[in-house]
Structure formats: C-alpha cells, structure tokens
Design an enzyme around this catalytic site. Sequence first.
Site: not given
Length: 273
Positions: A86, A162, A175
């Site tokens: 993780d 992004s 996000y």
Amino acid sequence: MPTPIPTPGGTRAPAHAPYDLTGRTALITGAASGIGRATAVLLAGAGAHVHCADLDPDGLAETAALAAEAAGAGSGTGAATVHPLDVTDRAALRAAVAAAGPLDIAAAIAGIMHTSSVLETSDEDLDRVLDVNFKGVLRTCQEAARSMIAAGRPGSIVTMASGAVDAARAGLLCYSASKAAVVQLTRTLATEAGPHGIRVNAVAPGWIRTPMTGRHGADVQQRTEAAMVRMAPLGRVGEPEDIARAVLYLASDASSFMTGQILRPNGGVSMPW
C-alpha cells in the site's frame, strides 16, 4: 529497419535507441491494472527490470506474466518482480526500493478516484484521497530519489497528474486537488533533484479507459466516453497504452533535456500553454 538519426559524433544511431532501457531498474506503483500495468509491460519490453507495486497481488501476478512475455518478445532483457504493498505505508515502500537496489526509474502511478460535491465532501473523503494520490506519490518520489542520490546515478521520476487539473469538474474536488498537488510536487522536486542528475516530470492524462474510470458501471462509462469523444479533436478516448508510451518517453534518454514538465496526452480536450 528503424530510420537512423544523426548523432553529434557524426555516427548514426537507430531511431529507437534513446528508448532502450536495457540494464535499468524501474519501480512502478499501481501496476496491477490500467495505466500502471501498461507501463510495466512497456518498460519491460524496452529492457528494464520492472518492480511492480500494488495492493492487488493477483493483478500483480498477471502484470508480471505479461511483462515477462513482453521482455522475451522485445529487444531487451527485462523481467518483473512484484511487491504487494500500500503506497500509504512508507515502510513497505522503503523495503521495496531497498529490495530493488539502486533505481534508475520510478513511475508513481497508484491512485484512487472519489466523487462528491464540495458541500458533501467530508474530512475523511479528502484525507483518504490525499493520502493515496498525493502523499503516496510524495513517499514514492522521496524513496526513489534517495535511492538514486545514494547510488550517485542519474535517474528519471515520473508522476501521474490528471487532465482534471486544467478544468473544473463538478464532483471531483478531492481528486483534482490531489492531482494539482502532484503537479506542484513534480516541479519542486525537479528543481531540487536536478543538480543530482535526476529528472522529474508528470503525465496528465485525459479520459483513459481503465478499471478506475469504469467503476460506476458500463452504462455510465459509455455515456461519459461518448461525451469525451465529442470534446476531443482526435475523436476518441485514450487507452492505457497511450499513457504508458508517454511514461516511456519521460523515463528514457529520449527526454534527457526535460524536467519539471507536464505532458498532456488527452486527445486535445484541453490545450493549456
């Protein structure tokens, strides 16, 4: 045969030569599916030994098999090692980097998406997304850069931003904020790591067809993709391989004079200066 290109010494090298990663070691987070898997497979095919990290051990095993197949079919001798972990666990990341040995390449791709309006976003929502999408990338970059500096070797770190950072999208506060933080991390680390010969760049994809973008089901994905196709001058959505090729460029010597930059493979949906 590849088209040769001139080199400073007057000799001629094959056009693919700058993309050859033979003998290099790469760490890729988020490698169990989507963009991370496509990147691991492509870099292995280019000759790198890829260390694949993700929460999903079954997905990692599939990626490793595909990477080994690509390495055997390509010109390089790459192979894959898996690290179920993780990215919120710094100790696990540090152990994976230590097991990999001195890194030449790191691609911090692991990420999650969350949808909620600004007014409905909770502290827990924001903390969870930032812990994976920003802090996870920060931890990966820190451990990779320390490995490169300690070994005294140049390297390339690629982060995943992004297209959401270039436009406001309803419901994507967490996000978008996390990816905007990744952009600033990329620029800052590029400034600090450059004197060590380490390049740091980001890829900011448009809409890519992955398990993450399909998380709301096939109907929602199809409607969203149709809208994105209408917006894109190229008339299509992206595939994971489109982004993997951008990562290969930034990881390789083909981009040896690039650092602190943001590549936007998005079909032309946004065109910021």
